[in-house]
Design an enzyme around this catalytic site. Sequence first.
Site, PDB file in Angstrom:
ATOM      1  CB  SER A 151      -3.049   5.765   2.742  1.00 41.73           C
ATOM      2  OG  SER A 151      -2.720   5.059   1.983  1.00 41.73           O
ATOM      3  CE1 TYR A 164       1.851   8.380   3.047  1.00 38.87           C
ATOM      4  CE2 TYR A 164       1.222   5.402   2.355  1.00 38.87           C
ATOM      5  CZ  TYR A 164       1.237   7.128   2.374  1.00 38.87           C
ATOM      6  OH  TYR A 164       0.241   7.606   1.482  1.00 38.87           O
TER       7      TYR A 164
END
Length: 257
Positions: A151, A164
């Site tokens: 990501s 995250y």
Amino acid sequence: MNTQAIPAGLGRMKGKAVLITGASNGIGYATALLFAAEGARLIINDIAAERLEALREIIAAAGNDVQSVVGDVSKDADARAMVAASVSAFGRIDVLVANAGIIPEFDLLTATAADFDHVMAVDGRGMFLTCKYAAEAMLQSGGGAIVCLSSISGEAGQSGQAVYGPAKFVASGITKHLAVELATRGVRVNAVAPGTIATAALAKLSDEYVAGVTSRHPIGRVGRPVEVANAILFLASDEASFITGVVLPVDGGYLAQ
């Protein structure tokens, strides 16, 4: 629920045995449809049994060999079973798309140790386990390609991603280290680093967070799951035969700033 049909493809995955984790929605769903269009024989995985079966039926109706395996990538036995299903059905595994993950929104002060452990179990441990067992099988059959889902949060710091983000740094790190470890043994390991993508997971995040992060994408919009799937397909294909250890941004220019 997604109800897309399978588009026409060019046969870039024809005959290849492919395992896609987290396939029932979002990027995983789009990737499964794209790989099916390109002729892959598929093992699709998720914890959402009903959605996974619906996807299996769509792919099977198009004439592809496909099996679904419900399981949790963070559990050793489940990760083993996913890879074993490919070897049992197709005699090998040629491609792993390690996509399964969760995207909670926590800042440092609201996150608990339990929150951290849960995200790391799925996004970190789960990726490690699926890569481990897929690579083990690939080495027995002459090689293969692994594509991990990282990501922009695994490449640069972001507010509100205190749990995250570090988990996705794990994904980027696994990619680079395994690429070096396996390079001479016929296994390529790459990753994509999506920016903000229009998925069900995005819809669960706060409007304030989504608006803020979207505005920081120079291209001026969020991405579509198929745009990430196209990058995954390239990295998994023979067209990327001299590429390993890359974390490819698919982010509308976010990381270029």
